[in-house]
Design a protein around this motif. Structure first.
Motif, PDB file in Angstrom:
ATOM      1  N   HIS A  24     -27.855  -5.522  53.245  1.00 42.63           N
ATOM      2  CA  HIS A  24     -28.355  -6.246  54.426  1.00 42.63           C
ATOM      3  C   HIS A  24     -27.279  -6.341  55.506  1.00 42.63           C
ATOM      4  N   GLU A  25     -26.223  -5.542  55.386  1.00 44.40           N
ATOM      5  CA  GLU A  25     -25.065  -5.660  56.282  1.00 44.40           C
ATOM      6  C   GLU A  25     -24.906  -4.482  57.234  1.00 44.40           C
ATOM      7  N   CYS A  26     -25.932  -3.661  57.408  1.00 46.51           N
ATOM      8  CA  CYS A  26     -25.808  -2.517  58.311  1.00 46.51           C
ATOM      9  C   CYS A  26     -25.861  -2.980  59.766  1.00 46.51           C
ATOM     10  N   PHE A  27     -24.868  -2.577  60.542  1.00 50.95           N
ATOM     11  CA  PHE A  27     -24.822  -2.934  61.950  1.00 50.95           C
ATOM     12  C   PHE A  27     -25.406  -1.833  62.838  1.00 50.95           C
ATOM     13  N   THR A  28     -25.437  -0.592  62.332  1.00 50.07           N
ATOM     14  CA  THR A  28     -25.938   0.531  63.126  1.00 50.07           C
ATOM     15  C   THR A  28     -26.981   1.298  62.321  1.00 50.07           C
ATOM     16  N   ILE A  29     -27.833   2.004  63.028  1.00 47.07           N
ATOM     17  CA  ILE A  29     -28.869   2.780  62.363  1.00 47.07           C
ATOM     18  C   ILE A  29     -28.261   3.963  61.617  1.00 47.07           C
ATOM     19  N   ASP A  30     -27.160   4.508  62.128  1.00 49.47           N
ATOM     20  CA  ASP A  30     -26.509   5.631  61.438  1.00 49.47           C
ATOM     21  C   ASP A  30     -25.991   5.192  60.067  1.00 49.47           C
ATOM     22  N   GLU A  31     -25.394   4.007  60.006  1.00 49.82           N
ATOM     23  CA  GLU A  31     -24.918   3.491  58.726  1.00 49.82           C
ATOM     24  C   GLU A  31     -26.092   3.292  57.766  1.00 49.82           C
ATOM     25  N   ALA A  32     -27.194   2.751  58.278  1.00 51.05           N
ATOM     26  CA  ALA A  32     -28.367   2.509  57.438  1.00 51.05           C
ATOM     27  C   ALA A  32     -28.933   3.814  56.897  1.00 51.05           C
ATOM     28  N   ILE A  33     -29.035   4.823  57.744  1.00 47.19           N
ATOM     29  CA  ILE A  33     -29.578   6.117  57.310  1.00 47.19           C
ATOM     30  C   ILE A  33     -28.666   6.748  56.263  1.00 47.19           C
ATOM     31  N   ASP A  34     -27.365   6.621  56.466  1.00 43.40           N
ATOM     32  CA  ASP A  34     -26.397   7.127  55.488  1.00 43.40           C
ATOM     33  C   ASP A  34     -26.699   6.536  54.109  1.00 43.40           C
ATOM     34  N   LYS A  35     -26.904   5.229  54.050  1.00 45.83           N
ATOM     35  CA  LYS A  35     -27.156   4.555  52.778  1.00 45.83           C
ATOM     36  C   LYS A  35     -28.554   4.867  52.243  1.00 45.83           C
ATOM     37  N   LEU A  36     -29.518   4.981  53.130  1.00 51.25           N
ATOM     38  CA  LEU A  36     -30.870   5.363  52.708  1.00 51.25           C
ATOM     39  C   LEU A  36     -30.868   6.742  52.043  1.00 51.25           C
ATOM     40  N   ASN A  37     -30.086   7.645  52.590  1.00 53.47           N
ATOM     41  CA  ASN A  37     -30.030   9.000  52.038  1.00 53.47           C
ATOM     42  C   ASN A  37     -29.450   9.045  50.629  1.00 53.47           C
ATOM     43  N   TYR A  38     -28.683   8.020  50.265  1.00 52.43           N
ATOM     44  CA  TYR A  38     -28.141   7.925  48.907  1.00 52.43           C
ATOM     45  C   TYR A  38     -29.029   7.098  47.981  1.00 52.43           C
ATOM     46  N   GLY A  39     -30.196   6.691  48.488  1.00 49.41           N
ATOM     47  CA  GLY A  39     -31.163   6.017  47.626  1.00 49.41           C
ATOM     48  C   GLY A  39     -31.196   4.505  47.713  1.00 49.41           C
ATOM     49  N   MET A  40     -30.493   3.929  48.678  1.00 49.33           N
ATOM     50  CA  MET A  40     -30.439   2.477  48.822  1.00 49.33           C
ATOM     51  C   MET A  40     -31.595   1.968  49.675  1.00 49.33           C
ATOM     52  N   LYS A  41     -32.061   0.745  49.396  1.00 49.29           N
ATOM     53  CA  LYS A  41     -33.031   0.072  50.248  1.00 49.29           C
ATOM     54  C   LYS A  41     -32.251  -0.708  51.312  1.00 49.29           C
ATOM     55  N   ILE A  42     -32.800  -0.746  52.523  1.00 45.57           N
ATOM     56  CA  ILE A  42     -32.130  -1.429  53.632  1.00 45.57           C
ATOM     57  C   ILE A  42     -32.931  -2.657  54.039  1.00 45.57           C
ATOM     58  N   LEU A  43     -32.215  -3.780  54.164  1.00 43.24           N
ATOM     59  CA  LEU A  43     -32.823  -5.022  54.620  1.00 43.24           C
ATOM     60  C   LEU A  43     -32.492  -5.209  56.100  1.00 43.24           C
ATOM     61  N   ILE A  44     -33.521  -5.363  56.907  1.00 42.50           N
ATOM     62  CA  ILE A  44     -33.337  -5.626  58.333  1.00 42.50           C
ATOM     63  C   ILE A  44     -33.143  -7.131  58.490  1.00 42.50           C
ATOM     64  N   ARG A  45     -31.947  -7.505  58.906  1.00 47.14           N
ATOM     65  CA  ARG A  45     -31.568  -8.918  58.948  1.00 47.14           C
ATOM     66  C   ARG A  45     -31.655  -9.474  60.365  1.00 47.14           C
ATOM     67  N   GLU A  46     -32.269 -10.651  60.459  1.00 44.94           N
ATOM     68  CA  GLU A  46     -32.280 -11.392  61.714  1.00 44.94           C
ATOM     69  C   GLU A  46     -32.204 -12.873  61.366  1.00 44.94           C
ATOM     70  N   GLY A  47     -30.988 -13.411  61.412  1.00 45.58           N
ATOM     71  CA  GLY A  47     -30.782 -14.806  61.067  1.00 45.58           C
ATOM     72  C   GLY A  47     -30.363 -15.618  62.274  1.00 45.58           C
ATOM     73  N   SER A  48     -29.777 -16.775  62.019  1.00 52.98           N
ATOM     74  CA  SER A  48     -29.332 -17.626  63.114  1.00 52.98           C
ATOM     75  C   SER A  48     -28.028 -17.124  63.730  1.00 52.98           C
ATOM     76  N   ALA A  49     -27.241 -16.365  62.976  1.00 56.23           N
ATOM     77  CA  ALA A  49     -25.971 -15.848  63.500  1.00 56.23           C
ATOM     78  C   ALA A  49     -25.977 -14.329  63.572  1.00 56.23           C
ATOM     79  N   ALA A  50     -26.269 -13.667  62.460  1.00 56.41           N
ATOM     80  CA  ALA A  50     -26.249 -12.203  62.425  1.00 56.41           C
ATOM     81  C   ALA A  50     -27.627 -11.659  62.783  1.00 56.41           C
TER      82      ALA A  50
END
Length: 546
Positions: A198-224
């Protein structure tokens, strides 16, 4: 008991269709779904799941969090109790489990993986691999929470590997936490058994992790806030995404929850079914949750909305029990006990003074933490400050204030540093919500105000506080110094009043107390302050010690 029929347009997410249906509920379970020819005005769909949240950050105990969340169509959370665990250990986790079980809501707590988070701070407890194994053996503990110690994973730390092995032994998923990790290191981290991030700041980082089989959580909280950066993934990876808040303060929980992310994604033109796949389905299947997905034989867990355009939540049902009605919670408050750990004496203003290395200097250049609104990362900066009577002074014209962390578990020297972007023109604000060890953290203009804000928290054994020459304000948080025992809506109102006061003091941050709470979070680069000193998150070592 909890037996009824409801007719509405059923949103079948997996089949990608909508049809009028009659849902028959008997004793809290869906017994029949029958297509009908009648015209119906409302729509029903599975309830929302927050796929990663620290309930403690709402400043509400679980039972109160549930009362507010169901109004927005949330029926469950994947909850990491490592905040209270860092204060009270396993008894803190048990407190959350027991309190949450008193209300109709799916909390889905995990076993904390990193307590303490690092060896560079003082926490109130340690959770060992043996503790983790015992927790994961419980049916009501669903997963191993975010593995923040990614260097430990990569370097095969025995304690870290033992916790991962316990999760594998009990066939439970492992959450990740690896901001900025890319390439070969990301692959190794994921192959160790880490299934989400849940710590990806950029879409490129998220895609990198997705390509290795990870699930990505899109985070929208009070700070992050990473929704805008990652929302395009809905069009390309709907089966591998989930929504989460991570940390949600009480005022923003009153305003909305996962429903707001659904509405924002719809406004951007993304497919309704892809959005709901992430909001409703994926968390249930990934974490093997027991909440229902609007199928025959499932618990009757669903929400009723006006239409898929406005997406206003009309009613929420959990196990056949109606828990909200038109923006009003129907869950009754429950009696709440407290648990805490606090062992520190009152401070004096001189405890927060910062001496110059050479008392004859007129100015000195110091490292400065740069707080960023809506982000957890803190760039390392510098500032030239005046020295008076041998002491380094803050400078509101540069917006460079003093920050300090006070060990709340033992008597120890106060750690001090300087910080930019809080914007205060007077006074100080302090909190015992200070990730991850939850010592006392304070930012202020002058030592007297800083000391007064801190002592308010020591006197109340936890909370958030404001101190200026004109007034003081305090929101006590007697449960581990993190949560209130009061009505959630009252807490949200009091928090909102304090948030307004801080902004009147000059802060331009959207959530100054939430931002403050992350300034001691050493596992997020670049520069942070723990109770032991100023810490470089890139080198993973101290700039200087307290």
């Amino acid at each position: 008991m909890n037996s009824f029929e409801i007719a509405a347009n059923l949103i079948d997410i997996e089949a990608k269709r909508v049809f009028p249906a009659r849902i028959t509920v008997q004793e809290g379970v869906i017994k029949e779904i029958t297509p009908i020819a009648d015209h119906v005005n409302t729509y029903i769909l599975p309830g929302f799941i927050d796929a990663h949240v620290h309930i403690e950050s709402s400043m509400l105990v679980p039972s109160e969090f549930a009362r507010l969340a169901v109004v927005h169509g949330t029926i469950g959370t994947v909850s990491d109790p490592h905040e209270i665990a860092n204060v009270c250990g396993v008894p803190g986790v048990e407190y959350m489990l027991e309190n949450g079980q008193q209300v109709p809501f799916y909390f889905n707590f995990g076993a904390p993986s990193c307590v303490p988070a690092t060896i560079f701070e003082t926490a109130g407890a340690t959770i060992t691999p043996e503790d983790v194994d015992k927790l994961l053996a419980r049916e009501d503990v669903k997963y191993l929470t975010e593995m923040m110690n990614f260097p430990g994973v990569l370097h095969k730390d025995p304690g870290v590997l033992a916790k991962l092995a316990a999760a594998k032994k009990h066939n439970k998923p492992v959450d990740g936490h690896a901001p900025g990790l890319r390439g070969e290191q990301a692959r190794q981290y994921i192959e160790a058994g880490i299934s989400t991030d849940h710590e990806c700041f950029t879409i490129d980082e998220a895609i990198d992790k997705l390509n290795y089989g990870m699930k990505i959580l899109i985070r929208e909280g009070s700070a992050a806030k990473n929704f805008e950066a990652l929302v395009p993934l809905i069009a390309t990876h709907p089966k591998e995404l989930m929504f989460c808040s991570d940390d949600k303060h009480p005022d923003s929980l009153v305003e909305g929850h996962i429903n707001l992310l659904v509405k924002r994604a719809l406004e951007k033109g993304y497919d309704l079914y892809d959005i709901l796949q992430a909001a409703c389905i994926n968390p249930v299947t990934h974490y093997k949750l027991s909440s229902g997905l609007l199928r025959v034989g499932d618990p009757a867990d669903f929400i009723e909305i006006d239409n898929p355009t406005n997406f206003n939540i009309m009613r929420t049902f959990i196990q056949g029990e109606q828990v909200s009605e038109a923006g009003r919670t129907l869950i009754q408050p429950v009696p709440t006990s407290t648990i805490n750990q606090f062992n520190v004496d009152f401070k004096s203003a001189k405890d927060f003074a910062v001496k110059a290395a050479n008392e004859n200097d007129k100015t000195v250049t110091v490292p400065v933490i740069e707080a960023l609104d809506g982000q957890l990362i803190t760039p390392a900066n510098t500032a030239t400050l005046k020295v008076k009577d041998g002491l380094i002074k803050t400078d509101t014209t540069q917006d460079v204030l003093k920050i300090a962390v006070v060990n709340r578990y033992n008597e120890a020297p106060v750690a001090t540093a300087f910080i930019k972007n809080f914007g205060l023109k007077k006074g100080a604000i302090a909190s015992t919500v200070a990730h991850d060890s939850h010592n006392i953290i304070v930012v202020g203009v002058d030592d007297q105000s800083i000391c007064e804000a801190v002592n308010l928290l020591i006197d109340s054994k936890g909370g958030i506080s404001i101190a200026t020459q004109e007034r003081i304000q305090l929101l006590p948080l007697p449960v581990a110094g993190l949560m209130s025992t009061h009505d959630g809506y009252d807490v949200a109102l009091q928090y909102s009043e304090m948030d307004k006061s801080v902004k009147q003091m000059g802060s331009k941050l959207s959530a100054p107390f939430m931002t403050l709470s992350f300034m001691a979070l050493l596992v997020i680069p670049h520069l942070k302050l723990s109770d032991k000193g100023l810490f470089d998150g890139d080198k993973f070592d101290f700039v200087y010690k307290a």
